[in-house]
Write a protein that holds these residues in place. Structure first.
Motif, short mmCIF file in Angstrom:
data_model
loop_
_atom_site.label_atom_id
_atom_site.label_comp_id
_atom_site.label_asym_id
_atom_site.label_seq_id
_atom_site.Cartn_x
_atom_site.Cartn_y
_atom_site.Cartn_z
N ALA A 155 0.79 -1.29 -0.11
CA ALA A 155 0.04 0.04 0.17
C ALA A 155 0.88 1.21 0.03
N GLU A 156 1.94 1.35 0.70
CA GLU A 156 2.77 2.44 0.82
C GLU A 156 3.26 2.87 -0.70
N ASP A 157 3.85 1.76 -1.42
CA ASP A 157 4.10 2.05 -2.72
C ASP A 157 3.04 2.65 -3.67
N VAL A 158 1.93 2.12 -3.51
CA VAL A 158 0.94 2.75 -4.38
C VAL A 158 0.51 4.18 -3.85
N ALA A 159 0.63 4.38 -2.46
CA ALA A 159 0.15 5.74 -2.01
C ALA A 159 1.41 6.77 -2.58
N ALA A 160 2.62 6.41 -2.60
CA ALA A 160 3.50 7.30 -3.02
C ALA A 160 3.39 7.38 -4.59
N TYR A 161 3.06 6.44 -5.42
CA TYR A 161 2.62 6.49 -6.82
C TYR A 161 1.40 7.60 -6.93
N LEU A 162 0.46 7.60 -6.25
CA LEU A 162 -0.73 8.47 -6.40
C LEU A 162 -0.19 9.81 -6.06
N SER A 163 0.63 10.01 -4.99
CA SER A 163 1.07 11.32 -4.31
C SER A 163 1.86 12.03 -5.62
N GLY A 164 2.68 11.31 -6.41
CA GLY A 164 3.30 11.60 -7.33
C GLY A 164 2.22 12.13 -8.54
N HIS A 165 1.03 11.77 -8.57
CA HIS A 165 0.13 12.26 -9.55
C HIS A 165 -0.60 13.54 -8.98
N GLY A 166 -0.03 13.84 -7.73
CA GLY A 166 -1.03 14.95 -7.18
C GLY A 166 -2.07 14.64 -6.64
N ALA A 167 -2.39 13.40 -6.10
CA ALA A 167 -3.37 12.77 -5.25
C ALA A 167 -3.20 13.07 -3.67
N ALA A 168 -4.20 13.60 -2.94
CA ALA A 168 -4.12 13.70 -1.61
C ALA A 168 -4.47 12.47 -0.88
N VAL A 169 -3.62 11.60 -0.68
CA VAL A 169 -3.89 10.12 -0.52
C VAL A 169 -3.50 9.90 1.02
N THR A 170 -4.31 9.07 1.90
CA THR A 170 -3.85 8.48 2.95
C THR A 170 -4.25 6.78 2.97
N THR A 171 -3.38 6.29 3.76
CA THR A 171 -3.64 4.72 3.77
C THR A 171 -4.20 4.24 4.92
N HIS A 172 -5.02 3.28 4.53
CA HIS A 172 -5.95 2.35 5.65
C HIS A 172 -5.68 0.94 5.62
N LEU A 173 -5.28 0.24 6.71
CA LEU A 173 -5.02 -1.19 6.71
C LEU A 173 -6.14 -1.71 7.53
N LEU A 174 -7.08 -2.56 6.98
CA LEU A 174 -7.99 -3.25 7.76
C LEU A 174 -7.77 -4.92 7.64
N PRO A 175 -6.74 -5.27 8.66
CA PRO A 175 -6.61 -6.67 8.46
C PRO A 175 -7.65 -7.35 9.27
N SER A 176 -8.50 -6.95 10.05
CA SER A 176 -9.41 -8.06 10.74
C SER A 176 -10.06 -8.91 9.83
N PRO A 177 -9.93 -10.23 9.93
CA PRO A 177 -10.92 -11.33 9.15
C PRO A 177 -12.27 -11.36 9.42
N GLY A 178 -12.64 -10.37 10.54
CA GLY A 178 -14.16 -10.59 10.81
C GLY A 178 -15.02 -10.36 9.97
N ALA A 179 -15.02 -9.55 8.80
CA ALA A 179 -15.88 -9.16 7.90
C ALA A 179 -15.11 -9.61 6.48
N GLU A 180 -16.08 -9.91 5.62
CA GLU A 180 -15.59 -9.96 4.41
C GLU A 180 -15.13 -8.59 3.80
N ALA A 181 -14.01 -8.74 2.63
CA ALA A 181 -13.12 -7.68 2.47
C ALA A 181 -14.22 -6.57 1.71
N ALA A 182 -15.30 -6.90 0.77
CA ALA A 182 -16.00 -6.18 0.41
C ALA A 182 -16.88 -5.32 1.32
N GLU A 183 -17.38 -6.10 2.49
CA GLU A 183 -18.11 -5.35 3.31
C GLU A 183 -17.56 -4.22 4.26
N ALA A 184 -16.21 -4.62 4.35
CA ALA A 184 -15.03 -3.77 5.24
C ALA A 184 -15.00 -2.42 4.45
#
Length: 271
Positions: free
Chosen positions: A195-224
């Motif tokens: 995710a950090e690499d992708v955030a840096a890539y987007l920042s290089g294109h002018g995006a105001a980006v923040t990264t959020h990791l949701l590692p909990s397996p308690g919910a489906e990825a889609a719903e999370a």
């Protein structure tokens, strides 16, 4: 990437007018041409004992199909307005296959969400899942009732795959102009998706980006991801579209299927 042609699918469902208005607002935003596309297949000759009766039935269906295409064109012209460049393409053909072919001239294709509660779009409706697998263009899935897309707050559902990389690339015209871009990685392997690499890539294109990791397996990825998008008051989700042997079987926690059928937010998807 410059968006110079926004292509929108037309049917005679209740949400068609909203979808054209949404697409027209995007065409105005990017100074693009808005192209409306509709197709209606005429049923094959019905096997009856009387050849003349069979031909008569076919002529009735052919006339009905042409009338419905004309009606769809009228909806397109009325809802697109006069402030943008427009074009129209229509044919007596299978709708999804025809739109797939016409999309060679588009930068983005807008289709409607057709979930269990969305009503019947009729014989001109588009199978969004099949389109995503074949079209080779980013597809914006629009829920009923959405007439505009500001894309000020965008959630990127990231997974380190070819599909996600393409989706991020395709979405750059939106991401670079957004007020906030939330790069969300869901699932037990969230820390290993780069995710950090992708955030840096987007920042290089002018995006105001923040990264959020949701590692909990308690919910489906889609719903999370969808829950996060609601909390962030986002109006656009960007994600890869995943499919395998059968077009209606999806992986990534069923995220593609869930978004196609149930999301209340616009979703820009690439395969």
């Amino acid at each position: 990437m410059k968006i110079s042609n926004v292509m929108v699918s037309l049917d005679l469902g209740a949400a068609a007018a909203d979808r054209v208005q949404l697409s027209a607002s995007l065409a105005e935003r990017f100074d693009a041409t808005l192209t409306g596309v509709a197709a209606r297949q005429v049923p094959a000759l019905i096997a009856v004992s009387d050849v003349r009766e069979s031909e008569r039935i076919y002529e009735i269906e052919d006339r009905r199909a042409r009338e419905q295409l004309a009606e769809a064109r009228a909806v397109f012209l009325r809802e697109a307005g006069r402030g943008i460049r427009t074009a129209w393409r229509a044919a007596l053909a299978e709708p999804t296959a025809y739109l797939t072919t016409q999309a060679r001239a588009a930068d983005m294709v807008v289709v409607g969400r057709h979930g269990p509660v969305d009503g019947d779009p009729g014989l001109m409706g588009i199978a969004a899942g099949a389109l995503l697998m074949a079209v080779g263009r980013p597809v914006l899935v629009a829920p009923p009732g959405v007439e505009r897309l500001t894309a000020k707050r965008i959630v990127v559902a990231w997974k380190d795959t070819r599909e996600s990389r393409r989706a991020v690339q395709d979405a750059l015209p939106f991401l670079s102009q957004a007020e906030a871009v939330h790069l969300v990685v869901a699932g037990p392997g969230a820390h290993e998706e780069g995710a950090e690499d992708v955030a840096a890539y987007l920042s290089g294109h002018g995006a105001a980006v923040t990264t959020h990791l949701l590692p909990s397996p308690g919910a489906e990825a889609a719903e999370a991801v969808l829950q996060f998008a609601r909390r962030a008051d986002a109006d656009l989700i960007v994600m890869g579209a995943y499919g395998h042997t059968r077009l209606r079987e999806w992986i990534f926690g069923g995220a593609t299927r869930d978004v196609l059928q149930a999301t209340t937010l616009c979703c820009l998807m690439s395969h």
